[in-house]
Design a protein around this motif. Structure first.
Motif, short mmCIF file in Angstrom:
data_model
loop_
_atom_site.label_atom_id
_atom_site.label_comp_id
_atom_site.label_asym_id
_atom_site.label_seq_id
_atom_site.Cartn_x
_atom_site.Cartn_y
_atom_site.Cartn_z
N UNK A 1 0.82 -1.22 0.00
CA UNK A 1 0.00 0.00 0.00
C UNK A 1 0.85 1.27 0.00
N UNK A 2 1.99 1.22 -0.67
CA UNK A 2 2.78 2.43 -0.86
C UNK A 2 1.94 3.40 -1.69
N UNK A 3 2.32 4.67 -1.71
CA UNK A 3 1.57 5.69 -2.44
C UNK A 3 2.19 5.88 -3.82
N UNK A 4 1.35 5.94 -4.86
CA UNK A 4 1.86 6.09 -6.22
C UNK A 4 2.51 7.45 -6.41
N UNK A 5 3.24 7.58 -7.49
CA UNK A 5 3.85 8.86 -7.84
C UNK A 5 2.78 9.95 -7.93
N UNK A 6 3.02 11.04 -7.23
CA UNK A 6 2.09 12.18 -7.19
C UNK A 6 0.74 11.79 -6.59
N UNK A 7 0.74 10.75 -5.75
CA UNK A 7 -0.50 10.15 -5.29
C UNK A 7 -1.32 10.98 -4.32
N UNK A 8 -0.72 11.95 -3.65
CA UNK A 8 -1.50 12.82 -2.77
C UNK A 8 -2.29 13.84 -3.58
N UNK B 1 1.91 22.10 -10.82
CA UNK B 1 2.74 21.49 -9.80
C UNK B 1 3.68 20.43 -10.34
N UNK B 2 3.20 19.48 -11.14
CA UNK B 2 4.05 18.39 -11.58
C UNK B 2 3.44 17.73 -12.82
N UNK B 3 4.25 16.99 -13.59
CA UNK B 3 3.71 16.33 -14.77
C UNK B 3 2.81 15.16 -14.39
N UNK B 4 2.21 14.57 -15.41
CA UNK B 4 1.27 13.48 -15.19
C UNK B 4 1.95 12.29 -14.52
N UNK B 5 1.21 11.59 -13.65
CA UNK B 5 1.75 10.37 -13.06
C UNK B 5 1.69 9.22 -14.07
N UNK B 6 2.42 8.14 -13.82
CA UNK B 6 2.31 6.98 -14.70
C UNK B 6 0.95 6.32 -14.52
N UNK C 1 8.36 7.42 -2.95
CA UNK C 1 7.59 6.97 -4.12
C UNK C 1 6.74 8.08 -4.72
N UNK C 2 6.40 9.08 -3.92
CA UNK C 2 5.47 10.12 -4.39
C UNK C 2 6.19 11.22 -5.14
N UNK C 3 7.37 11.59 -4.70
CA UNK C 3 8.09 12.72 -5.29
C UNK C 3 9.10 12.25 -6.33
N UNK C 4 9.62 13.19 -7.07
CA UNK C 4 10.70 12.95 -8.02
C UNK C 4 11.75 14.02 -7.78
N UNK C 5 12.65 13.72 -6.86
CA UNK C 5 13.61 14.73 -6.44
C UNK C 5 14.52 15.17 -7.58
N UNK C 6 14.89 14.24 -8.46
CA UNK C 6 15.78 14.61 -9.57
C UNK C 6 15.10 15.54 -10.56
N UNK C 7 13.76 15.45 -10.63
CA UNK C 7 13.02 16.33 -11.53
C UNK C 7 12.46 17.56 -10.84
N UNK C 8 12.77 17.71 -9.56
CA UNK C 8 12.28 18.87 -8.82
C UNK C 8 10.80 18.84 -8.53
N UNK C 9 10.21 17.64 -8.50
CA UNK C 9 8.77 17.51 -8.27
C UNK C 9 8.54 17.11 -6.83
N UNK C 10 7.80 17.91 -6.09
CA UNK C 10 7.56 17.66 -4.68
C UNK C 10 6.39 16.70 -4.47
N UNK C 11 6.38 16.09 -3.27
CA UNK C 11 5.32 15.15 -2.91
C UNK C 11 3.99 15.85 -2.72
#
Length: 400
Positions: free
Chosen positions: A195-202, A226-231, A332-342
């Motif tokens: 039950x981990x949270x998906x990318x950009x899941x919040x 805020x951020x690009x589309x999640x997978x 799992x939620x953020x993408x630190x290398x892309x500068x995308x916050x949780x």
């Protein structure tokens, strides 16, 4: 014309006084029974909560609370999850009652595609929240899960396959008794993936809930700020297009025909000062909510068990930071290398009103009111004053 006898005058005077003294309560009862969602009911309700801020809730951080939940055994320690949706106390009072009947909160959740846990059994660890209302940190009232169109058993599917879900708390403590409902919404992976949270899941889960509540065909376009589309959701999830069979509400999931761009510009929504520690990052609390004017207000309808609700959603900034610091599942939620916050710093504020109720619902409410001594007394007094007027008239005509 003759004056009525002394007993008749006494009866009339007492009945008139008592009836007038209770008339406002009777009017409130009438409004609740016959005019759900109309302005008269809202005015009566807000007059009882005249000290509640205009947004319909107290800011938790302004009184020592937090807009993040408290999660045990995180690594690093002290991480929490965003409370990213609030149902305003300006909503109809019936909606704010935590019950499945009479158009209450659980029925509203069902109208937007969410139901109680599988067979009533709680799964997962409790989280706590301090809403700054004087109660301190409390466990969630309940966990509500996407029901896949089946309010009875669909949440069992969500527990296994994953999907949208939320915890909620009611702000009703002695220091801040607004009655507002605070939700921590997220989109989780299947149980096989813990039950981990998906990318950009919040952010995605919040926008899905808003989309369902306001009958949008796709999620509100907050992601473009805020951020690009999640997978796409995991393959074990039966469908990435969520639909509800118990209402006319369309899916709020992102679909292939979404107009959101995968290369959207990242925009900072709010800023805070942070101090890094060995265990987590401490973020200065935010206490000044403001409307995100660059986003539209969304309004739409949902329905369940014959009740039709109208929800208006407004996005607020100033309650959550735009950050990954201190956020649970940030890996799992953020993408630190892309500068995308949780967390993108947005909180959705919902105002919900009942537009119509099923046939017979008002009669049931009226019958229930008769069982309440105070309501019975008020109705009795109203009939009594009519009797007194009749006595006046007949006495004046010399009939008694």
């Amino acid at each position: 014309m003759c004056w009525p006898s002394t007993p008749a005058r006494v009866l009339f005077t007492v009945s008139l006084f008592l009836s007038l003294s209770s008339s406002s309560s009777c009017e409130t009862l009438h409004d609740k029974l016959l005019h759900h969602g109309r302005s008269s009911e809202r005015e009566a309700r807000m007059s009882r909560r005249s000290n509640v801020p205009s947004d319909g809730f107290y800011v938790p951080a302004a009184n020592g609370g937090s807009q993040l939940t408290i999660v045990e055994d995180t690594f690093p320690a002290g991480l929490g999850e965003p409370i990213n949706v609030i149902i305003s106390a300006k909503s109809d009072s019936a909606v704010l009652k935590d019950q499945p009947n009479d158009g209450g909160l659980r029925n509203y959740f069902q109208s937007i595609g969410f139901s109680g846990e599988c067979l009533g059994q709680h799964e997962g660890d409790d989280q706590q929240a301090d809403l700054g209302d004087g109660h301190g940190a409390l466990n969630e009232t309940a966990v509500i899960r996407w029901d896949y169109g089946d309010p009875s058993l669909g949440t069992c599917k969500e527990t296994i396959n994953g999907g949208n879900h939320f915890r909620y708390w009611i702000q009703n403590g002695p220091k801040a008794n607004s009655g507002a409902i605070f939700l921590a919404v997220s989109y989780e992976l299947p149980v096989a993936q813990n039950h981990d949270i998906i990318f950009n899941g919040y952010n995605l889960a919040r926008d899905q809930l808003v989309g369902n509540a306001t009958n949008q065909t796709t999620s509100p376009p907050t992601l473009s700020f805020a951020s690009p589309l999640p997978p796409p959701p995991p393959s074990s999830t039966t469908s990435s297009s969520i639909s509800s069979t118990n209402s006319s509400v369309s899916s709020a999931t992102l679909s292939s025909n979404s107009t959101l761009s995968a290369t959207s510009t990242i925009t900072t929504l709010s800023t805070t000062s942070t101090t890094t520690t060995s265990s987590s990052t401490v973020t200065s609390p935010l206490t000044s909510p403001t409307v995100a004017t660059y986003l539209p207000t969304f309004t739409g309808r949902s329905n369940a068990t014959g009740y039709i609700y109208e929800t208006t959603a407004t996005y607020l900034t100033g309650l959550l930071p735009n950050t990954s610091d201190g956020i649970n599942h940030f890996q799992s939620v953020a993408n630190s290398s892309g500068g995308i916050n949780a967390v993108d710093g947005l909180v959705a504020l919902l105002e919900v009103h009942i537009l119509s109720a099923p046939a017979g619902a008002n009669l049931k409410s009226a019958a229930a009111a008769l069982t309440t001594p105070r309501r019975f007394l008020q109705l009795f007094l109203r009939s009594n004053i009519l009797l007194s007027i009749l006595i006046y008239a007949t006495n004046g005509l010399g009939l008694i």
